[in-house]
Design a protein around this motif. Structure first.
Motif, PDB file in Angstrom:
ATOM      1  N   PHE A 104       5.802   3.916  -8.331  1.00 43.85           N
ATOM      2  CA  PHE A 104       4.920   4.727  -8.603  1.00 43.85           C
ATOM      3  C   PHE A 104       3.761   4.774  -7.876  1.00 43.85           C
ATOM      4  CE2 PHE A 104       8.051   5.485 -11.782  1.00 43.85           C
ATOM      5  CZ  PHE A 104       8.003   7.060 -12.012  1.00 43.85           C
ATOM      6  N   ARG A 105       3.106   3.481  -7.659  1.00 47.95           N
ATOM      7  CA  ARG A 105       2.067   3.275  -6.815  1.00 47.95           C
ATOM      8  C   ARG A 105       2.265   3.674  -5.611  1.00 47.95           C
ATOM      9  NH1 ARG A 105       1.218  -1.651  -8.193  1.00 47.95           N
ATOM     10  NH2 ARG A 105       0.505  -1.328 -10.119  1.00 47.95           N
ATOM     11  N   ARG A 106       3.315   3.134  -4.851  1.00 50.44           N
ATOM     12  CA  ARG A 106       3.572   3.681  -3.548  1.00 50.44           C
ATOM     13  C   ARG A 106       3.839   5.079  -3.401  1.00 50.44           C
ATOM     14  NH1 ARG A 106       7.756  -0.125  -0.581  1.00 50.44           N
ATOM     15  NH2 ARG A 106       6.624   0.769   0.974  1.00 50.44           N
ATOM     16  N   ARG A 138       8.580   0.169 -13.586  1.00 48.67           N
ATOM     17  CA  ARG A 138       8.462   0.143 -12.027  1.00 48.67           C
ATOM     18  C   ARG A 138       7.082   0.468 -11.709  1.00 48.67           C
ATOM     19  NH1 ARG A 138      12.542  -0.272  -8.466  1.00 48.67           N
ATOM     20  NH2 ARG A 138      10.941  -1.038  -6.890  1.00 48.67           N
ATOM     21  N   PRO A 139       6.027   0.019 -12.000  1.00 48.03           N
ATOM     22  CA  PRO A 139       4.520   0.709 -11.717  1.00 48.03           C
ATOM     23  C   PRO A 139       4.443   0.515  -9.971  1.00 48.03           C
ATOM     24  CG  PRO A 139       4.539  -1.543 -12.820  1.00 48.03           C
ATOM     25  CD  PRO A 139       6.003  -1.016 -12.723  1.00 48.03           C
ATOM     26  N   ASP A 140       5.111  -0.399  -9.318  1.00 48.61           N
ATOM     27  CA  ASP A 140       5.040  -0.542  -8.177  1.00 48.61           C
ATOM     28  C   ASP A 140       5.546   0.400  -7.335  1.00 48.61           C
ATOM     29  OD1 ASP A 140       7.610  -1.568  -8.920  1.00 48.61           O
ATOM     30  OD2 ASP A 140       8.115  -2.347  -7.093  1.00 48.61           O
ATOM     31  N   ALA A 171       2.646   7.398  -5.089  1.00 46.47           N
ATOM     32  CA  ALA A 171       1.301   8.139  -5.353  1.00 46.47           C
ATOM     33  C   ALA A 171       0.206   7.976  -3.930  1.00 46.47           C
ATOM     34  CB  ALA A 171       0.457   7.376  -6.383  1.00 46.47           C
ATOM     35  N   GLU A 172       0.585   7.048  -3.115  1.00 48.25           N
ATOM     36  CA  GLU A 172      -0.068   6.787  -1.820  1.00 48.25           C
ATOM     37  C   GLU A 172       0.708   7.634  -0.697  1.00 48.25           C
ATOM     38  OE1 GLU A 172       0.400   2.704  -1.236  1.00 48.25           O
ATOM     39  OE2 GLU A 172      -1.081   1.979  -2.674  1.00 48.25           O
ATOM     40  N   LEU A 212       7.579   4.597 -15.277  1.00 47.33           N
ATOM     41  CA  LEU A 212       6.420   3.848 -15.075  1.00 47.33           C
ATOM     42  C   LEU A 212       6.117   2.712 -15.417  1.00 47.33           C
ATOM     43  CD1 LEU A 212       3.852   4.702 -13.388  1.00 47.33           C
ATOM     44  CD2 LEU A 212       2.939   5.791 -15.364  1.00 47.33           C
ATOM     45  N   ARG A 213       6.652   2.623 -16.706  1.00 47.27           N
ATOM     46  CA  ARG A 213       6.150   0.997 -17.204  1.00 47.27           C
ATOM     47  C   ARG A 213       7.201  -0.158 -16.382  1.00 47.27           C
ATOM     48  NH1 ARG A 213       5.721   3.261 -23.206  1.00 47.27           N
ATOM     49  NH2 ARG A 213       3.311   3.541 -23.146  1.00 47.27           N
TER      50      ARG A 213
END
Length: 105
Positions: free
Chosen positions: A87-89, A83-85, A91-92, A80-81
């Motif tokens: 994981f954000r995608r 590749r936060p981008d 989650a959407e 997660l640290r």
């Protein structure tokens, strides 16, 4: 399913009583009862160390128990640290799209 419910379910599957599992996890049976019933006085969930001991004693998936306890396993936290981008995608995504993505992997 909650963390406590899953611990109880796994304990019963393995045929342990609270008194039998408690020493394996390094806690008292009364504390373990509070975990299962989600009645801890000083926090929502037990420590990561206890979750690891429970997973080992119950022959359970440590990451599943960690996630049920709202704790992010180290391997996921590291990714997660990095590749936060990503994981954000993820989650959407709606459930259907996420299921399709997982099936394609």
């Amino acid at each position: 399913m909650t963390f406590g419910q899953r611990v109880r379910e796994l304990r019963k599957i393995q045929g342990f009583t609270l008194r039998e599992l408690a020493p394996e996890a390094g806690v008292s049976y009364t504390y373990l009862s509070k975990v299962e019933n989600e009645r801890l006085d000083f926090g929502e969930y037990p420590s990561e160390a206890l979750i690891r001991r429970l997973a080992s004693a119950l022959k359970a998936d440590e990451e599943e128990l960690m996630l049920l306890a709202d704790k992010v396993p180290a391997s996921i936290r590291k990714r997660l640290r990095e590749r936060p981008d990503a994981f954000r995608r993820l989650a959407e995504l709606n459930d259907q799209t996420l299921d399709q993505l997982i099936a394609s992997l």
